[in-house]
Design a protein around this motif. Structure first.
Motif, mmCIF file in Angstrom:
data_model
loop_
_atom_site.group_PDB
_atom_site.id
_atom_site.type_symbol
_atom_site.label_atom_id
_atom_site.label_comp_id
_atom_site.label_asym_id
_atom_site.label_seq_id
_atom_site.Cartn_x
_atom_site.Cartn_y
_atom_site.Cartn_z
ATOM 1 N N ILE A 22 0.833 -1.205 0.000
ATOM 2 C CA ILE A 22 0.000 0.000 0.000
ATOM 3 C C ILE A 22 0.870 1.259 0.000
ATOM 4 O O ILE A 22 0.638 2.194 -0.776
ATOM 5 C CB ILE A 22 -0.939 0.012 1.219
ATOM 6 N N ARG A 23 1.872 1.289 0.869
ATOM 7 C CA ARG A 23 2.727 2.482 0.972
ATOM 8 C C ARG A 23 3.446 2.762 -0.353
ATOM 9 O O ARG A 23 3.466 3.907 -0.835
ATOM 10 C CB ARG A 23 3.741 2.291 2.101
ATOM 11 N N LYS A 24 4.015 1.725 -0.944
ATOM 12 C CA LYS A 24 4.759 1.926 -2.186
ATOM 13 C C LYS A 24 3.821 2.287 -3.324
ATOM 14 O O LYS A 24 4.160 3.118 -4.187
ATOM 15 C CB LYS A 24 5.573 0.682 -2.541
ATOM 16 N N PHE A 25 2.638 1.692 -3.340
ATOM 17 C CA PHE A 25 1.644 2.022 -4.363
ATOM 18 C C PHE A 25 1.323 3.511 -4.312
ATOM 19 O O PHE A 25 1.300 4.194 -5.337
ATOM 20 C CB PHE A 25 0.374 1.196 -4.124
ATOM 21 N N GLU A 26 1.084 4.019 -3.107
ATOM 22 C CA GLU A 26 0.744 5.435 -2.959
ATOM 23 C C GLU A 26 1.915 6.340 -3.334
ATOM 24 O O GLU A 26 1.713 7.410 -3.915
ATOM 25 C CB GLU A 26 0.297 5.723 -1.527
ATOM 26 N N GLU A 27 3.110 5.925 -3.015
ATOM 27 C CA GLU A 27 4.274 6.738 -3.372
ATOM 28 C C GLU A 27 4.451 6.812 -4.886
ATOM 29 O O GLU A 27 4.793 7.869 -5.436
ATOM 30 C CB GLU A 27 5.527 6.177 -2.707
ATOM 31 N N CYS A 28 4.200 5.688 -5.569
ATOM 32 C CA CYS A 28 4.309 5.679 -7.031
ATOM 33 C C CYS A 28 3.225 6.546 -7.664
ATOM 34 O O CYS A 28 3.490 7.298 -8.609
ATOM 35 C CB CYS A 28 4.209 4.250 -7.554
ATOM 36 N N VAL A 29 2.016 6.434 -7.145
ATOM 37 C CA VAL A 29 0.909 7.236 -7.670
ATOM 38 C C VAL A 29 1.207 8.728 -7.459
ATOM 39 O O VAL A 29 0.966 9.548 -8.352
ATOM 40 C CB VAL A 29 -0.422 6.842 -6.995
ATOM 41 N N LYS A 30 1.723 9.074 -6.300
ATOM 42 C CA LYS A 30 2.065 10.470 -6.020
ATOM 43 C C LYS A 30 3.078 10.989 -7.038
ATOM 44 O O LYS A 30 2.908 12.081 -7.601
ATOM 45 C CB LYS A 30 2.632 10.598 -4.605
ATOM 46 N N HIS A 31 4.110 10.206 -7.277
ATOM 47 C CA HIS A 31 5.172 10.623 -8.189
ATOM 48 C C HIS A 31 4.630 10.886 -9.592
ATOM 49 O O HIS A 31 4.889 11.928 -10.205
ATOM 50 C CB HIS A 31 6.265 9.551 -8.245
ATOM 51 N N ASP A 32 3.819 9.965 -10.096
ATOM 52 C CA ASP A 32 3.344 10.094 -11.471
ATOM 53 C C ASP A 32 2.186 11.084 -11.593
ATOM 54 O O ASP A 32 2.003 11.695 -12.647
ATOM 55 C CB ASP A 32 2.946 8.727 -12.025
ATOM 56 N N PHE A 33 1.421 11.257 -10.521
ATOM 57 C CA PHE A 33 0.372 12.270 -10.563
ATOM 58 C C PHE A 33 0.991 13.667 -10.634
ATOM 59 O O PHE A 33 0.574 14.510 -11.434
ATOM 60 C CB PHE A 33 -0.539 12.159 -9.340
ATOM 61 N N LEU A 34 1.982 13.913 -9.791
ATOM 62 C CA LEU A 34 2.637 15.226 -9.793
ATOM 63 C C LEU A 34 3.402 15.470 -11.088
ATOM 64 O O LEU A 34 3.649 16.620 -11.466
ATOM 65 C CB LEU A 34 3.569 15.340 -8.591
#
Length: 339
Positions: A22-34
Motif C-alpha cells: 500500500i505504501r509503495k503504491f501510494e508513493e508511485c501514484v504520487k510521483h506520477d500524478f505530480l
C-alpha cells in the motif's frame, strides 16, 4: 503480537507485506500524478495502512467492503490485482473498470470491493444496501464500510446507521479518523470526544482502536467480525490514525504544523510493524528490507506496465452502463428483514 498460536511469523510478515505494498503504491501514484501522467485527482492513504490491512485480514473472501475517495489501500488489502489497479488509475483499458472509474471510483467486485466514492459519506448508504441484501438472502457474509471523520458529520451516516440499527443489518461502520476533513481538524467539527461515542445514540456497540497498530486492528476486528457474523449488527468502530500526506497530492498543508506531522510520523504504522517483527519474531532488518524491496518492485513494474497499456476504446464508451441481464430478473415482493 499476542501469545497466540495463530500468529505465525509468516502471518505477521504477510500483514507487513500488505502494508508495504500500500505504501509503495501510494508513493508511485504520487510521483506520477505530480508529473502529470495520471488524470483526475488522487488521495493518499499514506499513514493509514494498518487499518485496511488489519480489517481486511479479518474478513472472508465473500465479505464485502465499501470504500471512500481514499480507497487504494482498501483495494490492495481486499486482494485486488495491483497491475489492474494501477492501469485503472492511469485510465487504461486494462484497468479494473476499463479505465472508466479512475482513482476515486475504483472497484473490484471479484474480491468484494464494491467501490471507492467521490462523495464524502456517499459509500455509506451503498453499504447499507449490500448488508440488507446479505440479510435478505440469509447469507452469513458481512459488509464493512470505510469512511472518514468528516463523513461522520454527514446526514448519510446518521440515516444509514439508524436504518442498520432498526433492521439489525450485518454491517460494520469503520471510521478512519485521520484527524482532518480536508483542512478542518476533527476537534473543531465534532462535538463529542470520540466518534465511536455516537453508537450509544443508536443502541449499538461502539469501539475505539489504535489505527496505527495493525496487530490491535486485526485482533479486535476479528472479535467484532465474528460477533456480527454470529449475532448480527451493526457496530460502529473508530480507528484513530493520521493522514501523513496532504488531503490530495499537491495539497500545501498550511492548516497543520510541521511539528504535528513529525510527531505522528514517529507513530508510523509500518515502523511499528517492523518493531513487532524484530522484537517478537526475531526478524532481521535485512528480512524486512527484502520484503519492502520485493513489494516495491512489484508496484514499480505495475506502474511501468500501466503506462504502456492501451487507452479505452471510443467505440466501447457506452458499454457497461446497463446490465444485459436486467430484463431476465425475476422481481420478488420485498419483505423487510427487521426483527
Amino acid at each position: 503480537m499476542p501469545n497466540n498460536a495463530v500468529y505465525t511469523k509468516e502471518f505477521a510478515a504477510k500483514l507487513y507485506e500488505t502494508m508495504c505494498t500500500i505504501r509503495k503504491f501510494e508513493e508511485c501514484v504520487k510521483h506520477d500524478f505530480l508529473a502529470g501522467e495520471i488524470p483526475g485527482f488522487t488521495h493518499s492513504y499514506i499513514g493509514e495502512e494498518a487499518i485496511a490491512t488489519g480489517v481486511c485480514a479479518a474478513l472472508r473472501d465473500d465479505d464485502v467492503i465499501e470504500s471512500t475517495h481514499r480507497g487504494h489501500g482498501h483495494c490492495v488489502a481486499k486482494g485486488a490485482d495491483v497491475n489492474r489497479m494501477m492501469a485503472e488509475i492511469f485510465g487504461k483499458e486494462t484497468g479494473l473498470c476499463k479505465g472508466r472509474g479512475g482513482s476515486m471510483h475504483i472497484a473490484d467486485m471479484d474480491v468484494g470491493m464494491l467501490g471507492a466514492n467521490g462523495i464524502v459519506g456517499g459509500g455509506i448508504p451503498i453499504a447499507i444496501g449490500a448488508a440488507l441484501a446479505q440479510k435478505y438472502l440469509n447469507k452469513d457474509s458481512i459488509t464493512v464500510v470505510f469512511f472518514g471523520d468528516g463523513a461522520s458529520n454527514e446526514g448519510t451516516f446518521h440515516e444509514s446507521i439508524n436504518m442498520a440499527a432498526v433492521n439489525h443489518l450485518p454491517v460494520i461502520f469503520l471510521c478512519e479518523n485521520n484527524q482532518y476533513a480536508i483542512s478542518l481538524n476533527v476537534k473543531e467539527s465534532t462535538g463529542c470526544e470520540n466518534i465511536a461515542d455516537r453508537a450509544v445514540g443508536y443502541g449499538i456497540p461502539g469501539y475505539i482502536l489504535d489505527g496505527n497498530n495493525v496487530v490491535e486492528v486485526y485482533n479486535k476486528m476479528g472479535e467484532i467480525v465474528d460477533h456480527v457474523r454470529q449475532y448480527g449488527g451493526p457496530v460502529l468502530v473508530e480507528a484513530k490514525t493520521y493522514r501523513m500526506a496532504g488531503h490530495y497530492f499537491g495539497d500545501n498543508e498550511n492548516y497543520r504544523t510541521r511539528e504535528e506531522v513529525a510527531s505522528w510520523a514517529e507513530k508510523c504504522p509500518i515502523l511499528a510493524a517492523q518493531k513487532v517483527l524484530r522484537e517478537q519474531y526475531g526478524m532481521a532488518q535485512e528480512e524486512l528490507d527484502a520484503i519492502w524491496q520485493r513489494q516495491k518492485q512489484i508496484v514499480l513494474d505495475a506502474c511501468e506496465e500501466a503506462k504502456k497499456d492501451p487507452e479505452p476504446l471510443v467505440d466501447d464508451l457506452e458499454n457497461d452502463l446497463y446490465s444485459p441481464n436486467m430484463k431476465n430478473i425475476e422481481w420478488k415482493p420485498f419483505v423487510s428483514p427487521a426483527q
